[in-house]
Design a protein around this motif. Sequence first.
Motif, PDB file in Angstrom:
ATOM      1  N   THR A  49      45.000  31.309  37.212  1.00 54.42           N
ATOM      2  CA  THR A  49      44.792  32.756  37.284  1.00 54.42           C
ATOM      3  C   THR A  49      46.027  33.445  37.863  1.00 54.42           C
ATOM      4  O   THR A  49      46.373  34.548  37.435  1.00 54.42           O
ATOM      5  CB  THR A  49      43.556  33.110  38.120  1.00 54.42           C
ATOM      6  N   GLN A  61      41.076  37.934  38.612  1.00 55.83           N
ATOM      7  CA  GLN A  61      40.221  37.060  39.406  1.00 55.83           C
ATOM      8  C   GLN A  61      39.567  36.040  38.481  1.00 55.83           C
ATOM      9  O   GLN A  61      39.568  36.197  37.262  1.00 55.83           O
ATOM     10  CB  GLN A  61      39.145  37.889  40.122  1.00 55.83           C
ATOM     11  N   GLU A  63      36.461  35.603  37.956  1.00 58.44           N
ATOM     12  CA  GLU A  63      35.360  36.235  37.234  1.00 58.44           C
ATOM     13  C   GLU A  63      35.866  36.981  36.003  1.00 58.44           C
ATOM     14  O   GLU A  63      35.140  37.187  35.044  1.00 58.44           O
ATOM     15  CB  GLU A  63      34.598  37.208  38.138  1.00 58.44           C
ATOM     16  N   ASP A  64      37.138  37.394  36.046  1.00 63.42           N
ATOM     17  CA  ASP A  64      37.713  38.158  34.950  1.00 63.42           C
ATOM     18  C   ASP A  64      38.048  37.292  33.742  1.00 63.42           C
ATOM     19  O   ASP A  64      38.425  37.820  32.699  1.00 63.42           O
ATOM     20  CB  ASP A  64      38.992  38.871  35.402  1.00 63.42           C
ATOM     21  N   HIS A  66      36.101  35.628  31.896  1.00 61.89           N
ATOM     22  CA  HIS A  66      35.111  35.731  30.827  1.00 61.89           C
ATOM     23  C   HIS A  66      35.704  36.649  29.766  1.00 61.89           C
ATOM     24  O   HIS A  66      36.234  37.712  30.081  1.00 61.89           O
ATOM     25  CB  HIS A  66      33.800  36.301  31.371  1.00 61.89           C
ATOM     26  N   LYS A  68      34.724  38.857  27.515  1.00 61.90           N
ATOM     27  CA  LYS A  68      34.324  40.263  27.454  1.00 61.90           C
ATOM     28  C   LYS A  68      34.858  41.035  28.654  1.00 61.90           C
ATOM     29  O   LYS A  68      35.368  42.142  28.524  1.00 61.90           O
ATOM     30  CB  LYS A  68      32.805  40.387  27.397  1.00 61.90           C
ATOM     31  N   THR A  69      34.737  40.455  29.826  1.00 61.99           N
ATOM     32  CA  THR A  69      35.221  41.112  31.040  1.00 61.99           C
ATOM     33  C   THR A  69      36.732  41.255  30.994  1.00 61.99           C
ATOM     34  O   THR A  69      37.281  42.297  31.361  1.00 61.99           O
ATOM     35  CB  THR A  69      34.809  40.314  32.285  1.00 61.99           C
ATOM     36  N   PHE A  70      37.404  40.218  30.521  1.00 58.94           N
ATOM     37  CA  PHE A  70      38.861  40.244  30.445  1.00 58.94           C
ATOM     38  C   PHE A  70      39.341  41.363  29.528  1.00 58.94           C
ATOM     39  O   PHE A  70      40.225  42.133  29.874  1.00 58.94           O
ATOM     40  CB  PHE A  70      39.376  38.885  29.952  1.00 58.94           C
ATOM     41  N   ARG A  72      37.679  44.070  28.516  1.00 58.33           N
ATOM     42  CA  ARG A  72      37.304  45.380  29.023  1.00 58.33           C
ATOM     43  C   ARG A  72      38.200  45.803  30.183  1.00 58.33           C
ATOM     44  O   ARG A  72      38.616  46.952  30.275  1.00 58.33           O
ATOM     45  CB  ARG A  72      35.852  45.368  29.468  1.00 58.33           C
ATOM     46  N   LYS A  73      38.517  44.872  31.058  1.00 59.44           N
ATOM     47  CA  LYS A  73      39.220  45.251  32.276  1.00 59.44           C
ATOM     48  C   LYS A  73      40.734  45.301  32.108  1.00 59.44           C
ATOM     49  O   LYS A  73      41.388  46.165  32.694  1.00 59.44           O
ATOM     50  CB  LYS A  73      38.857  44.259  33.391  1.00 59.44           C
ATOM     51  N   HIS A  74      41.314  44.404  31.300  1.00 57.46           N
ATOM     52  CA  HIS A  74      42.766  44.258  31.309  1.00 57.46           C
ATOM     53  C   HIS A  74      43.458  44.696  30.020  1.00 57.46           C
ATOM     54  O   HIS A  74      44.633  45.020  30.050  1.00 57.46           O
ATOM     55  CB  HIS A  74      43.148  42.818  31.626  1.00 57.46           C
ATOM     56  N   GLU A  81      38.137  52.213  25.318  1.00 53.39           N
ATOM     57  CA  GLU A  81      36.737  51.842  25.484  1.00 53.39           C
ATOM     58  C   GLU A  81      35.817  52.996  25.095  1.00 53.39           C
ATOM     59  O   GLU A  81      34.803  52.805  24.426  1.00 53.39           O
ATOM     60  CB  GLU A  81      36.471  51.420  26.929  1.00 53.39           C
TER      61      GLU A  81
END
Length: 142
Positions: A49, A61, A63-64, A66, A68-70, A72-74, A81
Motif C-alpha cells: 500500500t 489504506q 480498506e481502499d 477493494h 469499488k472503494t479504490f 470511487r476514492k482515488h 461520480e
Amino acid sequence: MGLENIGGWEFIVIILVGLFIFGPDRLPKAISDGVKMLRQVRQMARNATGDLSKELGTDIQLEDLHPKTFLRKHLLSEEDEAALRKPLQGLYDDVRGVADQVKRDAESAASAAKSVTAPAPAPASTPAPQQPAIKASWDDVT
C-alpha cells in the motif's frame, strides 16, 4: 483484527485441536511460527500500500484496496461520480414516486374496503333480520 470474536469455549477447542495435531512439545513453536508469518503478511501488505500510494501520489489504506472503494476514492473526481449517478438518479426518483403512489392507493383502497365491510350497528330496539340459510350442493358448483 484480534480475538474479540472468539468466545471462551471456542478458544479452548482451538487449543485442544492444536495440542492433538502438534503435541505439547511442538505447539509453542507452531504458535510462534504462525505469529511470525502473520506479521510478515501484514508487513508485506503495508509495503504494497505504501508503494501504491507513492506511485499514485495519494494516501491509500488497506480498506481502499477493494476495487469499488479504490475507484470511487482515488480515480473518480466528485464531478465524475455525480455524472455517473445523474442518469440513474432520475430513474430512481421516478420509481420511488410510483412506489409511493402505489402505497397510498393501496392504503386508501384498504381503508375504503374496511369501511364498506364494517356493518353499521343495528338499533337496540329492533331485532336484526334473519337471513335464510343457504345450502350449497355439489350441483351448484358444477
